[in-house]
Design a protein around this motif. Structure first.
Motif, PDB file in Angstrom:
ATOM      1  N   ALA A   1      40.988 -37.142  39.202  1.00 24.49           N
ATOM      2  CA  ALA A   1      42.335 -37.712  39.313  1.00 24.49           C
ATOM      3  C   ALA A   1      42.747 -37.833  40.775  1.00 24.49           C
ATOM      4  N   PHE A   2      42.342 -36.875  41.605  1.00 21.24           N
ATOM      5  CA  PHE A   2      42.626 -36.980  43.036  1.00 21.24           C
ATOM      6  C   PHE A   2      41.939 -38.201  43.624  1.00 21.24           C
ATOM      7  N   LYS A   3      40.673 -38.401  43.286  1.00 21.60           N
ATOM      8  CA  LYS A   3      39.918 -39.513  43.857  1.00 21.60           C
ATOM      9  C   LYS A   3      40.504 -40.863  43.469  1.00 21.60           C
ATOM     10  N   THR A   4      41.154 -40.920  42.304  1.00 20.10           N
ATOM     11  CA  THR A   4      41.756 -42.179  41.874  1.00 20.10           C
ATOM     12  C   THR A   4      43.168 -42.379  42.414  1.00 20.10           C
ATOM     13  N   ALA A   5      43.681 -41.391  43.164  1.00 19.89           N
ATOM     14  CA  ALA A   5      45.053 -41.430  43.698  1.00 19.89           C
ATOM     15  C   ALA A   5      46.081 -41.425  42.583  1.00 19.89           C
ATOM     16  N   ALA A   6      45.759 -40.737  41.483  1.00 18.62           N
ATOM     17  CA  ALA A   6      46.710 -40.621  40.384  1.00 18.62           C
ATOM     18  C   ALA A   6      47.754 -39.563  40.729  1.00 18.62           C
ATOM     19  N   ALA A   7      49.022 -39.832  40.395  1.00 14.55           N
ATOM     20  CA  ALA A   7      50.080 -38.861  40.626  1.00 14.55           C
ATOM     21  C   ALA A   7      49.855 -37.663  39.691  1.00 14.55           C
ATOM     22  N   PRO A   8      50.119 -36.450  40.128  1.00 17.65           N
ATOM     23  CA  PRO A   8      50.738 -36.065  41.402  1.00 17.65           C
ATOM     24  C   PRO A   8      49.734 -35.771  42.509  1.00 17.65           C
ATOM     25  N   PHE A   9      48.549 -36.360  42.433  1.00 20.67           N
ATOM     26  CA  PHE A   9      47.515 -36.111  43.441  1.00 20.67           C
ATOM     27  C   PHE A   9      47.399 -37.283  44.415  1.00 20.67           C
ATOM     28  N   HIS A  10      48.491 -38.007  44.598  1.00 22.46           N
ATOM     29  CA  HIS A  10      48.495 -39.237  45.385  1.00 22.46           C
ATOM     30  C   HIS A  10      49.050 -39.057  46.788  1.00 22.46           C
ATOM     31  N   PHE A  11      49.527 -37.859  47.122  1.00 22.31           N
ATOM     32  CA  PHE A  11      50.329 -37.678  48.333  1.00 22.31           C
ATOM     33  C   PHE A  11      49.585 -38.021  49.622  1.00 22.31           C
ATOM     34  N   TRP A  12      48.273 -38.033  49.601  1.00 23.89           N
ATOM     35  CA  TRP A  12      47.487 -38.317  50.808  1.00 23.89           C
ATOM     36  C   TRP A  12      47.402 -39.813  51.110  1.00 23.89           C
ATOM     37  N   VAL A  13      47.714 -40.660  50.133  1.00 24.19           N
ATOM     38  CA  VAL A  13      47.409 -42.093  50.263  1.00 24.19           C
ATOM     39  C   VAL A  13      48.174 -42.789  51.385  1.00 24.19           C
ATOM     40  N   PRO A  14      49.529 -42.766  51.422  1.00 23.84           N
ATOM     41  CA  PRO A  14      50.216 -43.580  52.429  1.00 23.84           C
ATOM     42  C   PRO A  14      49.888 -43.196  53.861  1.00 23.84           C
TER      43      PRO A  14
ATOM     44  N   PRO B   1      40.529 -51.998  58.366  1.00 23.24           N
ATOM     45  CA  PRO B   1      39.437 -52.273  57.413  1.00 23.24           C
ATOM     46  C   PRO B   1      39.093 -51.065  56.552  1.00 23.24           C
ATOM     47  N   ILE B   2      39.234 -49.864  57.092  1.00 31.94           N
ATOM     48  CA  ILE B   2      38.924 -48.660  56.326  1.00 31.94           C
ATOM     49  C   ILE B   2      40.009 -48.403  55.284  1.00 31.94           C
ATOM     50  N   ALA B   3      41.254 -48.720  55.607  1.00 34.68           N
ATOM     51  CA  ALA B   3      42.313 -48.628  54.604  1.00 34.68           C
ATOM     52  C   ALA B   3      42.006 -49.568  53.438  1.00 34.68           C
ATOM     53  N   ALA B   4      41.534 -50.783  53.757  1.00 38.13           N
ATOM     54  CA  ALA B   4      41.145 -51.731  52.713  1.00 38.13           C
ATOM     55  C   ALA B   4      39.995 -51.169  51.892  1.00 38.13           C
ATOM     56  N   TYR B   5      39.023 -50.558  52.558  1.00 40.40           N
ATOM     57  CA  TYR B   5      37.864 -49.979  51.876  1.00 40.40           C
ATOM     58  C   TYR B   5      38.285 -48.872  50.921  1.00 40.40           C
ATOM     59  N   LEU B   6      39.158 -47.986  51.383  1.00 36.66           N
ATOM     60  CA  LEU B   6      39.611 -46.885  50.525  1.00 36.66           C
ATOM     61  C   LEU B   6      40.395 -47.406  49.327  1.00 36.66           C
ATOM     62  N   SER B   7      41.183 -48.458  49.545  1.00 35.11           N
ATOM     63  CA  SER B   7      42.036 -48.965  48.462  1.00 35.11           C
ATOM     64  C   SER B   7      41.240 -49.587  47.340  1.00 35.11           C
ATOM     65  N   VAL B   8      40.028 -50.050  47.643  1.00 35.49           N
ATOM     66  CA  VAL B   8      39.218 -50.726  46.627  1.00 35.49           C
ATOM     67  C   VAL B   8      37.981 -49.909  46.255  1.00 35.49           C
ATOM     68  N   VAL B   9      37.106 -49.661  47.235  1.00 36.30           N
ATOM     69  CA  VAL B   9      35.854 -48.957  46.938  1.00 36.30           C
ATOM     70  C   VAL B   9      36.123 -47.495  46.598  1.00 36.30           C
ATOM     71  N   GLY B  10      36.993 -46.843  47.391  1.00 35.98           N
ATOM     72  CA  GLY B  10      37.322 -45.454  47.086  1.00 35.98           C
ATOM     73  C   GLY B  10      37.919 -45.292  45.704  1.00 35.98           C
ATOM     74  N   LYS B  11      38.771 -46.235  45.342  1.00 35.33           N
ATOM     75  CA  LYS B  11      39.390 -46.188  44.009  1.00 35.33           C
ATOM     76  C   LYS B  11      38.356 -46.463  42.918  1.00 35.33           C
ATOM     77  N   ALA B  12      37.442 -47.405  43.143  1.00 27.25           N
ATOM     78  CA  ALA B  12      36.408 -47.707  42.156  1.00 27.25           C
ATOM     79  C   ALA B  12      35.505 -46.503  41.914  1.00 27.25           C
ATOM     80  N   VAL B  13      35.224 -45.758  42.986  1.00 27.30           N
ATOM     81  CA  VAL B  13      34.401 -44.547  42.858  1.00 27.30           C
ATOM     82  C   VAL B  13      35.090 -43.542  41.939  1.00 27.30           C
ATOM     83  N   GLY B  14      36.368 -43.285  42.195  1.00 29.01           N
ATOM     84  CA  GLY B  14      37.100 -42.324  41.385  1.00 29.01           C
ATOM     85  C   GLY B  14      37.190 -42.749  39.930  1.00 29.01           C
ATOM     86  N   PHE B  15      37.486 -44.024  39.690  1.00 25.89           N
ATOM     87  CA  PHE B  15      37.645 -44.487  38.319  1.00 25.89           C
ATOM     88  C   PHE B  15      36.322 -44.513  37.564  1.00 25.89           C
TER      89      PHE B  15
END
Length: 511
Positions: free
Chosen positions: A235-248, A257-271
């Protein structure tokens, strides 16, 4: 994969043959990462950009190697004896997610080629490719050990990438927050994995699924605790609340570019990890993780959209911060079909995959346009986008299209259909209350997406601050960045015209 048999005894041999074609995409990506790191030692400063093009070529090759695997029927690193459990399976789910993460890494590389002037080139490309290799390995992992290793291979380089800006305090703080919170989540997940192993005696997901049905009474509490703790880590890896506090803060502090990478690839990994452990590993505890994920989905989409709604247009980096909160809200939508799978079967997972593909394309496109604006307005405020159509009409039109896709409004037809698919998954599973929460959040998100879109075509009312006067080089947009915008825009338009290209995944089982 084949396993040799001893003709005299009939026993399975310990010598296994590896299906190198099945594992080729992550192996090629990791190999190119090592080659780039070594080449950095021998390449002069003038030729450092060649490393970026080498990374792009490696990612293109890894994507091409998915084509001969399209049948989705290959496995390797399998147990011998009377079981067919394998540690690596290149099924349709794995291939689609690998295409998503490698394509996302490729677009990130295109965004980065013109944005690495102040970054250590060799280390940057090595870390990006290493993370992409781990991300490509994870969806094909079918045992908890490989799953955890792949997750950390994808995550550890990402920590360094967030803090790779030398002398930037904001970047260092973002990397530290990302690292500490992720380490805690990983520790919790490892504790859960150890509990599951203690209760079942196996690491393979298919074997775990079979044995959780027959857990002895004295180990049942241990198994339940293991399931819950493992889900918390993902759930942390997917940025699901309440484990989302690190995202912004992480997105704002990281290179764009790394913010873009985390928003897509990082999220795909978690899901993808969450899908594997729930649908394949823990179906016996669907009555535990189904309601939990439904509540997490409602909480995540609400917190993300309300926070995005409150962004101040004149605050520094408010555009990136809005995209960060938007990604949290989108994570809530992605959780809905996974929760629905607990009630109506794993066919619902295709809705998450279809939505993730749409989100990856348009979100990377939005970040690509943000990278263009950042070249003349380093503050990257929402107010900096006011009147963008007058100065960069094509970029404004592209961003407007991406935002309408995220909002689910025409001409972003693919965004609308993807949302309808997710909504239908909730209704079909009997989660009517979750469908209502999603509908309310879609309306909330319409406001801030449309407000940003309208600003693109409005006459600017303020002039840039003196400290944000563009440097000469900032007027020139690198060709790779232009190519990234064109690729995402063309793909988004194509999917809007032929949404069945990805929506077909919602109608079939990918496993």
């Amino acid at each position: 994969m084949t396993v040799a048999a001893d003709s005299a005894t009939g026993a399975a041999s310990l010598v296994q043959s590896v299906d190198w074609l099945a594992v080729a995409p992550p192996v090629v990506t990791a190999s190119v990462a090592l080659l780039v790191l070594v080449a950095d030692l021998f390449v002069g400063e003038r030729h450092k950009p060649l490393l970026g093009y080498g990374a792009v070529a490696g990612l293109v090759a890894a994507l091409a190697l998915l084509v001969p695997l399209r049948a989705g029927d290959r496995s390797t690193f399998c147990l011998t004896g009377g079981t067919h459990a394998c540690s690596y399976t290149a099924d349709h789910f794995a291939l689609v997610i690998q295409a998503l993460v490698l394509g996302g890494a490729l677009l990130t590389a295109l965004l980065s080629i013109g944005d690495t002037r102040k970054l250590p080139a060799g280390e940057f490309w090595f870390l990006l490719l290493s993370s992409a290799a781990g991300a490509a390995l994870l969806p094909a992992s079918r045992d908890l050990a490989t799953l955890v290793v792949a997750l950390e291979v994808a995550s550890l380089p990402a920590f360094a990438l967030v803090g790779i800006k030398r002398g930037d305090r904001r970047s260092s703080e973002a990397a530290l927050k990302f690292f500490l919170s992720s380490v805690v989540a990983t520790a919790v997940m490892l504790l859960g994995v150890s509990f599951v192993y203690a209760a079942t005696g196996t690491m393979h997901l298919t074997e775990i699924a079979a044995r959780l049905d027959e857990v002895p009474g004295q180990l049942e509490t241990l198994a339940e605790a293991g399931v819950v703790l493992t889900l918390v880590g993902f759930a942390f890896k997917t940025a699901a609340a309440p484990f989302h506090f690190w995202v912004p803060d992480t997105y704002v502090g990281a290179p764009l570019p790394i913010a873009a990478y985390l928003s897509v690839v990082g999220k795909a990994v978690g899901f993808s990890g969450l899908v594997l452990v729930t649908v394949i590993g823990f179906p016996a505890y669907a009555d535990v993780w189904g309601p939990a994920l439904a509540v997490l989905a409602a909480l995540t989409m609400t917190i993300g959209n309300v926070a995005a709604l409150r962004q101040n247009a004149t605050r520094a980096r408010s555009a990136v911060r809005l995209l960060a909160w938007s990604s949290v809200g989108q994570a809530g939508y992605l959780l809905v079909p996974i929760a629905a799978a607990a009630y109506s079967g794993d066919e619902q997972i295709g809705s998450t995959v279809a939505y993730a593909l749409m989100y990856a394309v348009v979100n990377l496109g939005a970040f690509a346009v943000a990278a263009v604006v950042a070249r003349s307005h380093p503050g990257n405020r929402l107010s900096d986008y006011q009147g963008l159509y007058a100065t960069r009409p094509l970029a404004a039109l592209a961003l407007g299209f991406f935002l309408l896709c995220l909002a689910g409004l025409p001409p972003g037809i693919i965004g609308l259909f993807a949302k309808v698919t997710v909504f239908s998954a909730a209704v079909d599973a009997g989660l009517g209350w979750l469908a209502v929460v999603m509908a309310v959040n879609v309306v909330i998100a319409l406001y801030y997406y449309l407000r940003w879109t309208a600003a693109l075509f409005r006459t600017p009312t303020a002039t840039p601050a003196p400290e944000e006067a563009p440097a000469p080089y900032q007027h020139r947009i690198p060709a790779p960045l232009t190519l990234a915008i064109v690729l995402t825009a063309v793909t988004g338009i194509t999917l809007s015209g032929a949404p069945q290209l990805i929506l077909r995944f919602a109608a079939v089982s990918l496993f």
